[in-house]
Design an enzyme around this catalytic site. Sequence first.
Site, PDB file in Angstrom:
ATOM      1  CG  ASP A 119      14.278  -0.820   5.053  1.00  0.00           C
ATOM      2  OD1 ASP A 119      15.417  -1.100   5.410  1.00  0.00           O
ATOM      3  OD2 ASP A 119      13.379  -0.497   5.850  1.00  0.00           O
TER       4      ASP A 119
ATOM      5  CG  PHE B 205       9.467   2.603  12.066  1.00  0.00           C
ATOM      6  CD1 PHE B 205       9.708   1.250  11.935  1.00  0.00           C
ATOM      7  CD2 PHE B 205       8.222   3.094  11.674  1.00  0.00           C
ATOM      8  CE1 PHE B 205       8.727   0.397  11.435  1.00  0.00           C
ATOM      9  CE2 PHE B 205       7.238   2.254  11.180  1.00  0.00           C
ATOM     10  CZ  PHE B 205       7.499   0.899  11.062  1.00  0.00           C
TER      11      PHE B 205
ATOM     12  CG  ASP C 158       2.155   0.815   7.633  1.00  0.00           C
ATOM     13  OD1 ASP C 158       3.093   0.689   6.816  1.00  0.00           O
ATOM     14  OD2 ASP C 158       1.680  -0.146   8.269  1.00  0.00           O
TER      15      ASP C 158
ATOM     16  CE  LYS D 127      -3.483  -2.033   3.087  1.00  0.00           C
ATOM     17  NZ  LYS D 127      -4.052  -1.936   4.459  1.00  0.00           N
TER      18      LYS D 127
HETATM   19  C1  PRP Z   1       7.540  -1.440   2.483  1.00  0.00           C
HETATM   20  C2  PRP Z   1       7.787  -0.710   1.168  1.00  0.00           C
HETATM   21  C3  PRP Z   1       8.467  -1.748   0.329  1.00  0.00           C
HETATM   22  C4  PRP Z   1       9.220  -2.577   1.344  1.00  0.00           C
HETATM   23  C5  PRP Z   1      10.649  -2.148   1.338  1.00  0.00           C
HETATM   24  O1  PRP Z   1       6.342  -2.142   2.397  1.00  0.00           O
HETATM   25  O2  PRP Z   1       6.597  -0.256   0.587  1.00  0.00           O
HETATM   26  O3  PRP Z   1       7.530  -2.541  -0.390  1.00  0.00           O
HETATM   27  O4  PRP Z   1       8.648  -2.315   2.626  1.00  0.00           O
HETATM   28  O5  PRP Z   1      11.378  -2.940   2.219  1.00  0.00           O
HETATM   29  P1  PRP Z   1      12.641  -3.773   1.747  1.00  0.00           P
HETATM   30  O6  PRP Z   1      13.505  -2.882   0.891  1.00  0.00           O
HETATM   31  O7  PRP Z   1      13.344  -4.121   3.058  1.00  0.00           O
HETATM   32  O8  PRP Z   1      12.181  -4.991   1.034  1.00  0.00           O
HETATM   33  P2  PRP Z   1       5.622  -2.778   3.663  1.00  0.00           P
HETATM   34  O9  PRP Z   1       6.037  -4.203   3.798  1.00  0.00           O
HETATM   35  O10 PRP Z   1       5.842  -1.898   4.852  1.00  0.00           O
HETATM   36  O11 PRP Z   1       4.108  -2.762   3.211  1.00  0.00           O
HETATM   37  P3  PRP Z   1       3.169  -1.524   2.805  1.00  0.00           P
HETATM   38  O12 PRP Z   1       3.638  -1.024   1.450  1.00  0.00           O
HETATM   39  O13 PRP Z   1       1.801  -2.116   2.741  1.00  0.00           O
HETATM   40  O14 PRP Z   1       3.289  -0.451   3.853  1.00  0.00           O
END
Ligand code: PRP
Length: 186
Positions: free
Chosen positions: A105, A154, A161, A45
Amino acid sequence: MSTPPREAVRELLSEKTIARRVSELAARISADYAGREVIVIGILKGSWIFLADLVRLMTVPVVIDFMTVSSYGTSTRTSGVVKIVTDLKCPLEGRDVLLVEDILDSGLTMRYLLDNLRRRGPRSLRVCVLMDKPARRKVEIRPDYVGFEVPDEFVVGYGTDYAERFRHLPFIGCLENREGEGDDAR
Ligand code: PRP
């Protein structure tokens, strides 16, 4: 888990700062894709607000599609094993594709997505992330467009979120004094 109060969010990037940068990104992307139509893919999302603002400032034709992905497992959101919850409706073969994410990340989600989307035969595939947190990177990913480099804290707001809270904040902030702080500090 209780929801932290909004006062626990310290502003990192103001609404104005974000708007200025998103407008710069849209101008650069529009110049780079001049004369072409772009398939803009938002990863849900987290990317929804960023994508909505970005595409409204782009001057090239766009087609928008979304994917919902999630990590397998419970506390392992950085495991790199990604599940496609909702797939695209658009075929990508021969198209110019721009993948839009809120945050990069560890890079594991992005690596999975790039491998997956490349197999669909796009003419080009680029990545635009609002925030890049290079301190947390586990795999080498070099996004083509980056809004902001952010510290290893964070972050919440503007689509991102903490336990589904704070996505609606118009700014981006750091969440302080979290309970049960773990390895998923985003
Ligand atoms: C977040 C972001 C990426 C992922 C990045 O999504 O949107 O998809 O984490 O992290 P990484 O580089 O360590 O793989 P999240 O899992 O928080 O879901 P969301 O988009 O629903 O908030």
